[in-house]
Design a protein around this motif. Structure first.
Motif, PDB file in Angstrom:
ATOM      1  N   LEU A   1       0.831  -1.203   0.000  1.00  0.00           N
ATOM      2  CA  LEU A   1       0.000   0.000   0.000  1.00  0.00           C
ATOM      3  C   LEU A   1       0.861   1.246   0.000  1.00  0.00           C
ATOM      4  O   LEU A   1       0.556   2.230  -0.682  1.00  0.00           O
ATOM      5  N   ALA A   2       1.978   1.164   0.761  1.00  0.00           N
ATOM      6  CA  ALA A   2       2.844   2.339   0.820  1.00  0.00           C
ATOM      7  C   ALA A   2       3.474   2.613  -0.537  1.00  0.00           C
ATOM      8  O   ALA A   2       3.740   3.749  -0.899  1.00  0.00           O
ATOM      9  N   ALA A   3       3.721   1.549  -1.288  1.00  0.00           N
ATOM     10  CA  ALA A   3       4.380   1.744  -2.571  1.00  0.00           C
ATOM     11  C   ALA A   3       3.405   2.271  -3.621  1.00  0.00           C
ATOM     12  O   ALA A   3       3.710   3.207  -4.348  1.00  0.00           O
ATOM     13  N   HIS A   4       2.260   1.621  -3.743  1.00  0.00           N
ATOM     14  CA  HIS A   4       1.300   2.023  -4.778  1.00  0.00           C
ATOM     15  C   HIS A   4      -0.063   1.482  -4.387  1.00  0.00           C
ATOM     16  O   HIS A   4      -0.189   0.312  -4.066  1.00  0.00           O
ATOM     17  N   PRO A   5      -1.076   2.330  -4.405  1.00  0.00           N
ATOM     18  CA  PRO A   5      -2.387   1.869  -3.953  1.00  0.00           C
ATOM     19  C   PRO A   5      -2.936   0.689  -4.742  1.00  0.00           C
ATOM     20  O   PRO A   5      -3.598  -0.180  -4.174  1.00  0.00           O
ATOM     21  N   VAL A   6      -2.670   0.655  -6.057  1.00  0.00           N
ATOM     22  CA  VAL A   6      -3.196  -0.469  -6.855  1.00  0.00           C
ATOM     23  C   VAL A   6      -2.614  -1.786  -6.370  1.00  0.00           C
ATOM     24  O   VAL A   6      -3.336  -2.770  -6.180  1.00  0.00           O
ATOM     25  N   LEU A   7      -1.320  -1.786  -6.169  1.00  0.00           N
ATOM     26  CA  LEU A   7      -0.686  -3.018  -5.699  1.00  0.00           C
ATOM     27  C   LEU A   7      -1.274  -3.424  -4.350  1.00  0.00           C
ATOM     28  O   LEU A   7      -1.580  -4.600  -4.109  1.00  0.00           O
ATOM     29  N   GLY A   8      -1.409  -2.454  -3.489  1.00  0.00           N
ATOM     30  CA  GLY A   8      -1.949  -2.754  -2.166  1.00  0.00           C
ATOM     31  C   GLY A   8      -3.378  -3.273  -2.253  1.00  0.00           C
ATOM     32  O   GLY A   8      -3.763  -4.217  -1.558  1.00  0.00           O
ATOM     33  N   GLY A   9      -4.154  -2.645  -3.151  1.00  0.00           N
ATOM     34  CA  GLY A   9      -5.526  -3.092  -3.321  1.00  0.00           C
ATOM     35  C   GLY A   9      -5.594  -4.532  -3.793  1.00  0.00           C
ATOM     36  O   GLY A   9      -6.381  -5.343  -3.292  1.00  0.00           O
ATOM     37  N   MET A  10      -4.728  -4.847  -4.763  1.00  0.00           N
ATOM     38  CA  MET A  10      -4.700  -6.224  -5.265  1.00  0.00           C
ATOM     39  C   MET A  10      -4.320  -7.177  -4.143  1.00  0.00           C
ATOM     40  O   MET A  10      -4.896  -8.263  -4.010  1.00  0.00           O
ATOM     41  N   ALA A  11      -3.352  -6.756  -3.340  1.00  0.00           N
ATOM     42  CA  ALA A  11      -2.914  -7.633  -2.250  1.00  0.00           C
ATOM     43  C   ALA A  11      -4.049  -7.879  -1.263  1.00  0.00           C
ATOM     44  O   ALA A  11      -4.265  -9.009  -0.810  1.00  0.00           O
ATOM     45  N   LEU A  12      -4.801  -6.811  -0.946  1.00  0.00           N
ATOM     46  CA  LEU A  12      -5.915  -6.972  -0.011  1.00  0.00           C
ATOM     47  C   LEU A  12      -6.979  -7.887  -0.564  1.00  0.00           C
ATOM     48  O   LEU A  12      -7.490  -8.782   0.123  1.00  0.00           O
ATOM     49  N   LEU A  13      -7.322  -7.665  -1.842  1.00  0.00           N
ATOM     50  CA  LEU A  13      -8.343  -8.490  -2.476  1.00  0.00           C
ATOM     51  C   LEU A  13      -7.916  -9.949  -2.475  1.00  0.00           C
ATOM     52  O   LEU A  13      -8.707 -10.855  -2.160  1.00  0.00           O
ATOM     53  N   THR A  14      -6.645 -10.168  -2.823  1.00  0.00           N
ATOM     54  CA  THR A  14      -6.155 -11.545  -2.817  1.00  0.00           C
ATOM     55  C   THR A  14      -6.254 -12.150  -1.422  1.00  0.00           C
ATOM     56  O   THR A  14      -6.586 -13.328  -1.271  1.00  0.00           O
ATOM     57  N   ALA A  15      -5.968 -11.349  -0.409  1.00  0.00           N
ATOM     58  CA  ALA A  15      -6.047 -11.879   0.962  1.00  0.00           C
ATOM     59  C   ALA A  15      -7.453 -12.354   1.263  1.00  0.00           C
ATOM     60  O   ALA A  15      -7.662 -13.437   1.831  1.00  0.00           O
ATOM     61  N   ALA A  16      -8.428 -11.530   0.859  1.00  0.00           N
ATOM     62  CA  ALA A  16      -9.810 -11.929   1.098  1.00  0.00           C
ATOM     63  C   ALA A  16     -10.137 -13.223   0.364  1.00  0.00           C
ATOM     64  O   ALA A  16     -10.715 -14.166   0.922  1.00  0.00           O
ATOM     65  N   LEU A  17      -9.767 -13.257  -0.925  1.00  0.00           N
ATOM     66  CA  LEU A  17     -10.044 -14.466  -1.715  1.00  0.00           C
ATOM     67  C   LEU A  17      -9.354 -15.680  -1.108  1.00  0.00           C
ATOM     68  O   LEU A  17      -9.906 -16.785  -1.088  1.00  0.00           O
ATOM     69  N   THR A  18      -8.120 -15.479  -0.627  1.00  0.00           N
ATOM     70  CA  THR A  18      -7.373 -16.600  -0.040  1.00  0.00           C
ATOM     71  C   THR A  18      -8.139 -17.201   1.117  1.00  0.00           C
ATOM     72  O   THR A  18      -8.318 -18.416   1.216  1.00  0.00           O
ATOM     73  N   ALA A  19      -8.580 -16.311   2.011  1.00  0.00           N
ATOM     74  CA  ALA A  19      -9.320 -16.836   3.161  1.00  0.00           C
ATOM     75  C   ALA A  19     -10.552 -17.584   2.686  1.00  0.00           C
ATOM     76  O   ALA A  19     -10.864 -18.674   3.189  1.00  0.00           O
ATOM     77  N   PHE A  20     -11.231 -17.013   1.692  1.00  0.00           N
ATOM     78  CA  PHE A  20     -12.463 -17.619   1.226  1.00  0.00           C
ATOM     79  C   PHE A  20     -12.219 -19.011   0.658  1.00  0.00           C
ATOM     80  O   PHE A  20     -12.852 -19.998   1.063  1.00  0.00           O
TER      81      PHE A  20
END
Lengths: 551, 100, 647
Positions: C423-442
Motif C-alpha cells: 500500500l505504501a508503494a502504490h495503492p493499486v498493488l496494495g488493493g490487489m494484495a488486499l483483495l487476494t487476501a480476502a479471496l485466499t481466506a475464502f
C-alpha cells in the motif's frame, strides 16, 4: 638417468605401438580358420583391451613429462619421427614429409576416448552379430587403427592417410551388417565424406606447393606449418582458399549444417558398434581437424569465417533439435541429437577464446561418452524388441529398471545437467562465445559475441525437449510391447544383462567424474590450446620476447 | 632392296588378316588364332628388316617373339579352356554380361 | 566456534543428505521397508548442522556480512583462474538452511507412513527416499552457494529431483507428462537465467557473489566504467526469468498445478516450502542487482501482485484439494515477489518462513486425507471427514487459519507486513494484495468446509481411519509452527527475524528505499491495517461458512448465473491451451518442416549436384557393350591414334 632414458625410449615407441596394435590384433584374428565365433570375439576384445592398457601407459608417461610442455621446453610429447620423403641433400632438405607422431593435451585425451570406447563397442556386439563374425571384428580393429592414427599424426600427409583410411572399414561395417537400407547409407556416407576430403587433399597439395614457391621448401610437418601460419607467412587470400578446402572435408565430417544429411541415414543403418564408434569418435575427426589444422594454421581466415561457421552451427543446433523431436525412430533421434551437440562444439571452437576452445574439446569427449552410451542403450532395446519405433514400444521402465536408470542418466548428461559432464562443456562453450570479443584470457579478441549465445540458449531448451520426450515415450506410461517380444533368444534377459551394465557403468562413472572434477582435464586442454590453437596477441608476444631474451 | 619390300608387304598382309580376324570372328579359338597370325606378321617384318640391315638383331628378336607367342598360347588356351568349361560354348558373345 | 567448524558444518549440511541418498539408492533392495532410515539420518544430520550454523551466525557479528568458504576448484575458465565450489554463509543462508532442512526432516518422517499401503511399503519406496534425500542435497547446494555457477547447479539439480519425484508414479501417463512439463518449463526459465549469468560474467569478469555485488554497489563494471542502467535491468530481468520459472510466477506457472501428480510429501516439500521458494531466495540474494534497476523492481512487484490475484481466482473453483493448494502456493509466492518488488525483502523472507510451515502443513494434511480416502483427493467425492479424521481436521484447520491470515496466527503477521508495504508503494498493488487476501481466506475455508463438514460420504469401498503417529507427529509440529512462527517477527519480540536479516539487505533493498521505521504517530496508521486485514479474513471465513455449510445452494446459483466466468476460471484462463497452440504445436510443425527440408531441399540439392556425374556416366555407359571385339576395336583405334600422333 637410467630411468629417464627408459622413459624416453618407451615414450618414443608407445604411440606407434598404440596406433598399430589393433592392426596386429586384426591380422591375428584372420589367421585361424573360420568358424569359431566365440574365440574371435574374445580375441578382438583382448586386442582392444591391450590397446587400452597401452593408452593408460601413454597417459601416465604424458603426465610424467607434462611439466616440459608447461615450461615451454617442448610442444608435443611422446614424439616419434621417421623421415620418409626427404630431399636429396640431407643438409638442406627441400622436401620434408615423414612419419611423425606426437601428442599434446588435446590428442592424448581423444586417443584415450577412442581406446575406451572400442572395447565397449566390441563387447556390446557380442550378442547382436551372428554372421561373418570374424570379419566384423577385423574391420572394427582396422577402424581403430585409423582413428588412433589421425589423433596422433604430426604430419599432414599421415593425417590425411589415416583420415581417409577410416572410411573403408566403416563402409563395409555399415554395408554388410547394417539395417534394411544399408547399401544406400554406406554409399552415401562414403561418397559424401570422400568428396569433401578430396577437396581437403587438394588444399594440402596447394599448401605444399605454396610453401615451395615462397620458401623453396616443402614441409608437411604440422608443427612447422602451424608456426608458419601463426607468424603470418600465409597471406589472407591463400588462407581463405585453404580454409575453405580444409573445411570442405572437416565440415562434412563434423557434421556442420547443411552438410549433415549423411549422418542420420548412416547412424540408423549401422550396426550398434558401428553407430557407437561413428558417433563417439569418427565425428570428432572433423572437429579435431578444425582445432588442430584450420584454426592454428590459418588464423586470419578462421577469424574472418568464424561468424559464418558460428551461424551455421547455431542453425544446426536448433534445426537438428527440432528435427529430432518429430522422429519416430529412436536411433535417428539420437543421430540428430549428435548434429545438434556438435553444433555447440563448433560454436565453442570458433569463439577463438581459451574458454570456448576448452569447452569445445571437452564437448568432444563428453559427447563421445554420452552419445556412445545412448547408442548402446538403443541397441539394447533393438535387440530385445526388433523395432526402434517409438510408437511401438512404451512403458519399459517397469520391466527394465536398469535400462531406465541408464537412459535417464545419459539423457541428463546429454542435456547438460550440472553435476554431470555435459554441463561443463556446454557452459564453457557458451562462456567462450559470450566473452569472445574480450581479451579476458590474454588472447586476441575473437569474432563472436553475446548475440550468438541467445539462439544457443534456445537450443538448450530444445535439447531437453526432445530427449525428455523420448524418455517419456519409451520408459513411462503403460507397458507397450510388440508381440512375441522381448526376444531373449541370444542369451539376453528382460532387463540389461551384466555385460550390458558392465559396458555402461564405466561410461557413467566417467561422466560423473568429469562433471564433478573436470579441472585436471581442463588444465591439460588449456595448456595445449594456448600453445597450439590460439595465436597470441601482439602484446603477449612482446612480453614473452622480453622474458626470453638473454640478459 | 626390292626383296625387302615384298617381305614387309607379306608381313603387313599377315598382320592385317590377323587383325581383321581378331575383330570379326566369334569363336574364341579362332580369335586366338588370329592373334597368332598377327604375331607371325610381325616376325616376318622383323626378319625382313634384319636382312635389310645385314644385322642379326632382328632375327634374334624374331626368336624372342616366337617364344612370347608360345607362352601367350599357353596362357590364352588355358583361359579358353576355363571359359569353355563355364559356358559350354566357344562363342565370345556368351561373355557380354557387363552390357551397358 | 571457528570458521573451520563452520566449514565442517556446511559440508555436513550439504553432503549428509547426499550420502543418505546414495545409501538409500544403493542398498534399497536390501533395506526395503527400512530405507527411510538413511534418509532420516542424512537429513537429520543436515538439520542439526543447519541449527549450529544458525546459532553461529546469530552470535557472530562478522558473519552478518557473509563468510566465504571455498572448497575446491571446479572449472577452469580460461583466464588462469577457476570457478570454485564455494559457500557463502550469512544470515539469509542460515535462515534458509534451517527452514529447508527442518521441513525436509518433517516430510521424510511423514513419508515413512505415507508411502505405505496397509503397512507395506509401496512399489518404489526405496527410490522415493533416495530422490528425496537427493533433493535436500540439491536445495542445500542452492542455498549455500557462493557464486552464480554453483547457484545454477543447485537450480537445475532441484529441477531434476522435482522431475524424478513428480514422475514417481511413472506408470500413469499424466504423472510422466507432468514431470516432463515441469522440467521443460523450468528449462525455459533456466535458459534466461543462464543468459543472465553469462551477461554478469561478461561485464563483471567474475561469478563470485561478493565480488559481483561489491562491483554493482559501486556502480562499476570490471573494466572500471560505470554500469549502464539498461545493463542492470537486462541482467535483472534475465535472472527474473529463472525465478519465475522456478517459483511458478506468471507466465511460467503452468507446471506447478500439474506437479500435484506427485505424492503429497513431494508436493509439501518441493512445491510448497522449498524448491519454489528458490526464486524468492535468489532475488533476495541478488538484491544488489535488482535494486539497482527500478524498472526491474516494478516488474517484479507487478508480476507478484498479478500472479497472486490470478492464482487466487482460479483456486476459487477448483475441486481437487491439492490443486487448490497448488494455486494457493502460486498466489503466496506472488505475495513474496510483491514484497521483493516494493523493496521489502525482509518481509518477503519472513513470509517465506511462515508460509513454509503452514503450506507444508496443509499439503501434509491433505495427504493424510488422501491416504485415508484411498488416493482420492477430489472434494466432490467425499465430505464430512472431521468425524473420521479428527487430528487431521484439527491440524488442517490450524494451517488454514494461518493461510487465511486469521489474526494472531503466523500468516497474519507476515501477510500484513507485505500488504502494508505494498500500500505504501502504490495503492493499486496494495488493493490487489488486499483483495487476494480476502479471496485466499475464502477459498481456503471453502476447501475445508467442503471436505470436512457436511454429511459423511466417502468413495466406494473406503474405510477412513486416522493416520498413524509417523504422519501425525510432523503435522503437530508444523501446527505449532503455523501458530507461533510469526511471533519472531513482531514488534513485541523486537522483530528478531528482521533484525537478523537486516545486514544482508542493508546495502541493497533497504538502502534504495528506506522506510520510516517507528513512525507510529497514530493508533490507526500503526494498527489500522492489521485490523482491516484481520477483519477481512474473518469476514471471508464467515462468508465461506455461510455459503458452503449453511446455505449450500448458493454456490450453484452463482455458478449458473456467471457461467462464462466460471468456465474461464475452471479452465485456468486457458493458459495451457494457449501455450500448446502458440508454442508447442508450431514448434513441432517446424520440426516436421526441418525434416522435410532435410529430405527434399538439402538432399535434393545433393541429388542435383550428383546429377552431373550420373549424367556423364549414363552417356559413357554405352561404351560398356560387353562384347569382346568391341574392346579390341577400341584398343586398335587407340593404337592408330597414338601412332598418328607420334609420326
Amino acid at each position: 638417468m637410467e630411468e629417464s632414458y627408459q622413459i624416453v625410449t618407451v615414450g618414443s615407441w608407445i604411440l606407434t605401438l598404440i596406433v598399430f596394435s589393433p592392426l596386429v590384433g586384426a591380422v591375428l584374428l584372420m589367421l585361424p580358420p573360420r568358424g569359431d565365433d566365440v574365440a574371435a570375439r574374445r580375441s578382438a576384445l583382448f586386442s582392444s583391451l591391450v590397446t587400452l592398457g597401452l593408452t593408460v601407459m601413454a597417459l601416465l608417461l604424458f603426465y610424467k613429462a607434462e611439466p616440459k610442455i608447461r615450461g615451454g621446453e617442448t610442444d608435443f610429447l611422446l614424439t616419434h619421427s621417421i623421415p620418409w620423403i626427404v630431399g636429396d641433400d640431407p643438409e638442406t632438405p627441400t622436401i620434408d614429409i615423414g612419419y611423425r607422431v606426437g601428442v599434446d593435451g588435446i590428442s592424448i585425451w581423444l586417443i584415450a576416448l577412442t581406446s575406451l570406447i572400442m572395447p565397449l563397442a566390441i563387447w556390446s556386439s557380442f550378442s547382436s552379430i551372428r554372421t561373418r563374425v570374424r570379419e566384423y571384428y577385423v574391420l572394427l580393429l582396422l577402424l581403430q587403427v585409423g582413428l588412433l592414427g589421425v589423433f596422433c599424426a604430426m604430419d599432414l600427409l599421415l593425417f590425411y592417410v589415416f583420415f581417409e583410411f577410416t572410411l573403408v572399414p566403416l563402409f563395409f561395417l555399415i554395408g554388410i551388417w547394417g539395417g534394411p537400407q544399408r547399401r544406400r547409407a554406406a554409399a552415401k556416407f562414403f561418397l559424401y565424406t570422400l568428396a569433401g576430403s578430396v577437396l581437403t587433399f587438394a588444399g594440402i597439395v596447394y599448401l605444399a606447393y605454396y610453401s615451395f614457391t615462397t620458401q623453396g621448401h616443402i614441409t608437411l610437418n604440422i608443427e612447422e606449418l602451424t608456426q608458419m601460419g601463426q607468424d603470418g607467412f600465409l597471406p589472407p587470400y591463400v588462407q581463405w582458399w585453404l580454409f575453405l578446402a580444409f573445411a570442405a572435408g572437416f565440415a562434412i565430417k563434423v557434421p556442420l549444417f547443411p552438410f549433415h544429411t549423411w549422418l542420420p541415414l548412416a547412424h540408423t543403418e549401422a550396426p550398434t558398434a558401428g553407430s557407437v564408434i561413428l558417433a563417439a569418435v569418427l565425428l570428432k575427426l572433423g572437429t579435431y581437424g578444425f582445432c588442430r589444422l584450420s584454426i592454428p594454421m590459418l588464423p586470419d581466415a578462421a577469424f574472418a569465417l568464424a561468424p559464418t561457421i558460428a551461424v551455421l552451427a547455431i542453425i544446426g543446433i536448433n534445426y537438428a533439435a527440432l528435427a529430432a523431436w518429430v522422429q519416430s525412430d529412436v536411433k535417428k533421434l539420437v543421430a540428430y541429437s549428435s548434429v545438434s551437440h556438435l553444433g555447440f562444439c563448433m560454436l565453442g571452437l570458433f569463439s577463438l577464446k581459451v574458454a570456448g576452445v576448452n569447452g569445445g574439446v571437452l564437448y568432444m569427449i563428453n559427447h563421445g561418452l554420452s552419445t556412445g552410451a545412448l547408442f548402446v542403450l538403443v541397441g539394447c532395446i533393438y535387440e530385445r524388441y526388433h523395432t526402434r519405433n517409438i510408437h511401438e514400444i512404451g512403458g519399459l521402465a517397469r520391466q527394465m529398471p536398469w535400462l531406465a536408470f541408464f537412459l535417464i542418466f545419459f539423457t541428463l548428461s546429454s542435456i547438460g545437467l550440472p553435476g554431470l559432464n555435459g554441463f561443463v562443456g556446454e557452459f564453457l562453450v557458451l562462456l567462450g562465445a559470450a566473452t569472445s570479443a574480450t581479451t579476458f584470457d590474454g588472447r586476441a579478441a575473437g569474432p563472436l559475441g553475446f548475440g550468438y549465445v541467445i539462439p544457443a540458449a534456445v537450443g538448450i531448451i530444445l535439447g531437453a525437449v526432445y530427449m525428455l520426450w523420448m524418455c517419456q515415450r519409451i520408459l513411462f506410461g503403460p507397458l507397450t510391447e510388440p508381440p512375441h517380444t522381448p526376444d531373449t533368444s541370444t542369451g539376453l534377459r528382460k532387463d540389461l544383462t551384466r555385460r550390458e551394465i558392465g559396458i555402461l557403468a564405466p561410461l557413467a562413472l566417467c561422466c560423473v567424474f568429469i562433471g564433478v572434477y573436470p579441472k585436471p582435464m581442463l588444465d591439460t586442454f588449456e595448456v595445449a590450446v594456448r600453445q597450439h590453437v590460439l595465436r597470441q596477441s601482439d602484446s603477449e608476444k612482446v612480453a614473452q620476447a622480453t622474458v626470453e631474451a638473454p640478459p | 632392296m626390292p626383296d625387302t619390300m615384298g617381305y614387309v608387304i607379306v608381313g603387313a598382309v599377315l598382320f592385317a588378316l590377323g587383325l581383321i580376324g581378331f575383330l570379326t570372328r566369334r569363336n574364341l579359338i579362332v580369335i586366338f588364332l588370329s592373334t597368332e597370325v598377327m604375331f607371325q606378321g610381325v616376325v616376318v617384318n622383323a626378319a625382313a628388316f634384319a636382312r635389310f640391315h645385314h644385322h642379326l638383331e632382328g632375327q634374334a628378336y624374331a626368336l624372342f617373339l616366337l617364344v612370347i607367342a608360345a607362352v601367350e598360347a599357353g596362357l590364352a588356351l588355358g583361359l579358353v579352356m576355363l571359359l569353355y568349361r563355364r559356358k559350354d560354348t566357344l562363342d565370345a558373345d556368351a561373355w557380354s554380361q557387363m552390357r551397358g | 566456534m571457528s570458521v573451520e567448524t563452520l566449514k565442517l558444518c556446511s559440508l555436513v549440511v550439504l553432503l549428509a543428505p547426499l550420502v543418505g541418498a546414495i545409501l538409500a539408492g544403493a542398498f534399497g533392495q536390501v533395506l526395503r521397508g527400512r530405507t527411510h532410515w538413511p534418509a532420516i539420518f542424512g537429513v537429520g544430520a543436515a538439520f542439526t548442522a543447519a541449527v549450529y550454523i544458525l546459532i553461529y551466525v546469530f552470535n557472530t557479528p562478522a558473519a552478518s556480512t557473509g563468510i566465504s568458504i571455498p572448497i575446491y576448484d571446479w572449472i577452469t575458465n580460461g583466464t588462469g583462474s577457476s570457478f570454485k565450489i564455494e559457500f557463502l554463509i550469512d544470515p539469509l543462508t542460515a535462515v534458509m538452511l534451517a527452514i529447508v532442512t527442518g521441513i525436509s526432516l518433517l516430510v521424510v518422517i511423514y513419508s515413512r507412513d505415507y508411502m505405505r499401503e496397509h503397512g507395506h511399503p509401496e512399489r518404489g519406496y526405496e527410490r522415493f527416499f533416495a530422490f528425496l534425500a537427493l533433493f535436500v542435497f540439491s536445495m542445500c547446494a542452492l542455498v549455500l552457494c557462493g557464486n552464480f555457477l554453483l547457484l545454477y547447479l543447485g537450480w537445475e539439480a532441484v529441477g531434476l529431483c522435482s522431475y524424478l519425484l513428480i514422475g514417481f508414479y511413472y506408470g500413469r501417463p499424466a504423472a510422466a507428462a507432468a514431470a516432463k512439463k515441469a522440467f521443460l518449463v523450468n528449462r525455459v526459465g533456466d535458459s534466461g537465467f543462464g543468459l543472465g549469468i553469462l551477461l554478469i560474467y561478461l561485464n563483471f569478469q567474475t561469478l563470485d557473489y561478493k565480488f559481483v555485488f561489491a562491483l554493482v554497489d559501486q556502480g562499476l563494471i570490471a573494466s572500471g566504467e560505470p554500469v549502464s542502467p539498461a545493463l542492470m535491468t537486462t541482467i535483472a530481468l534475465l535472472l527474473l526469468c529463472g525465478a519465475c520459472g522456478k517459483s511458478a510466477q506468471l507466465p511460467l506457472h503452468v507446471w506447478l498445478p500439474d506437479a500435484m501428480e506427485g505424492p503429497s510429501p513431494v508436493s509439501a516439500l518441493i512445491h510448497a516450502a522449498t524448491m519454489v521458494t528458490a526464486g524468492v531466495y535468489m532475488v533476495a540474494r541478488c538484491g544488489a542487482i535488482f535494486s539497482a534497476s527500478e524498472t526491474a523492481m516494478t516488474i517484479v512487484a507487478v508480476i507478484g501482485a498479478v500472479t497472486a490475484l490470478f492464482a487466487a481466482t482460479i483456486a476459487l473453483v477448483q475441486t481437487d484439494m491439492k490443486r487448490i493448494l497448488a494455486y494457493s502456493t502460486i498466489s503466496q509466492l506472488g505475495y513474496m515477489f510483491l514484497a521483493l518488488g516494493v523493496y521489502a525483502a525482509d518481509s518477503a523472507i519472513f513470509h517465506l518462513f511462515t508460509h513454509a510451515f503452514f503450506k507444508a502443513l496443509l499439503f501434509l494434511g491433505a495427504g493424510s486425507a488422501m491416504h485415508a480416502m484411498g488416493g482420492v483427493i477430489d472434494v466432490r467425492h467425499f465430505s464430512g471427514l472431521r468425524r473420521a479424521l479428527p487430528w487431521t481436521y484439527a491440524t488442517l484447520v490450524i494451517g488454514s487459519l494461518a493461510l487465511a491470515g486469521f489474526p494472531m496466527f503466523s500468516g497474519f503477521f507476515s501477510k500484513d507486513e507485505i500488504i502494508h508495504h505494498a500500500l505504501a508503494a502504490h495503492p493499486v498493488l496494495g488493493g490487489m494484495a488486499l483483495l487476494t487476501a480476502a479471496l485466499t481466506a475464502f477459498y481456503t475455508f471453502r476447501m475445508v468446509f467442503l471436505a470436512f463438514h457436511g454429511s459423511t460420504r466417502v468413495p466406494e469401498g473406503v474405510h477412513p481411519h486416522e493416520s498413524g503417529g509417523w504422519m501425525l507427529a510432523p503435522l503437530c509440529v508444523l501446527s505449532i509452527g503455523a501458530v507461533a512462527a510469526g511471533y519472531v517477527g513482531v514488534e513485541a519480540t523486537g522483530r528478531t527475524f528482521h533484525h537478523f536479516l537486516s545486514p544482508v539487505f542493508a546495502s541493497t533493498f533497504a538502502a534504495a528505499h528506506p522506510f520510516e521505521a517507528g513512525s507510529h504517530a497514530t493508533f490507526w496508521s500503526a494498527y489500522g491495517l492489521m485490523i482491516v486485514s484481520g477483519a477481512l479474513s474473518i469476514a471471508a471465513i464467515a462468508a465461506a461458512y455461510l455459503v458452503y455449510v449453511r446455505q449450500p445452494w448458493i454456490p450453484g446459483l452463482i455458478k449458473a448465473s456467471a457461467m462464462g466466468v466460471y468456465r474461464l476460471l475452471w479452465g485456468k484462463y486457458h493458459v495451457d491451451a494457449l501455450y500448446d497452440l502458440s508454442v508447442v504445436r508450431p514448434a513441432r510443425q517446424t520440426g516436421r518442416i526441418c525434416v522435410g527440408i532435410d529430405d527434399y531441399v538439402v538432399d535434393g540439392l545433393l541429388w542435383v549436384i550428383t546429377a552431373l556425374p550420373r549424367g556423364i556416366a549414363y552417356l559413357l555407359r554405352v561404351m560398356q557393350s560387353g562384347l569382346l571385339q568391341g574392346y579390341a576395336l577400341s584398343m586398335v583405334a587407340g593404337i592408330v591414334v597414338l601412332l598418328l600422333l607420334a609420326l
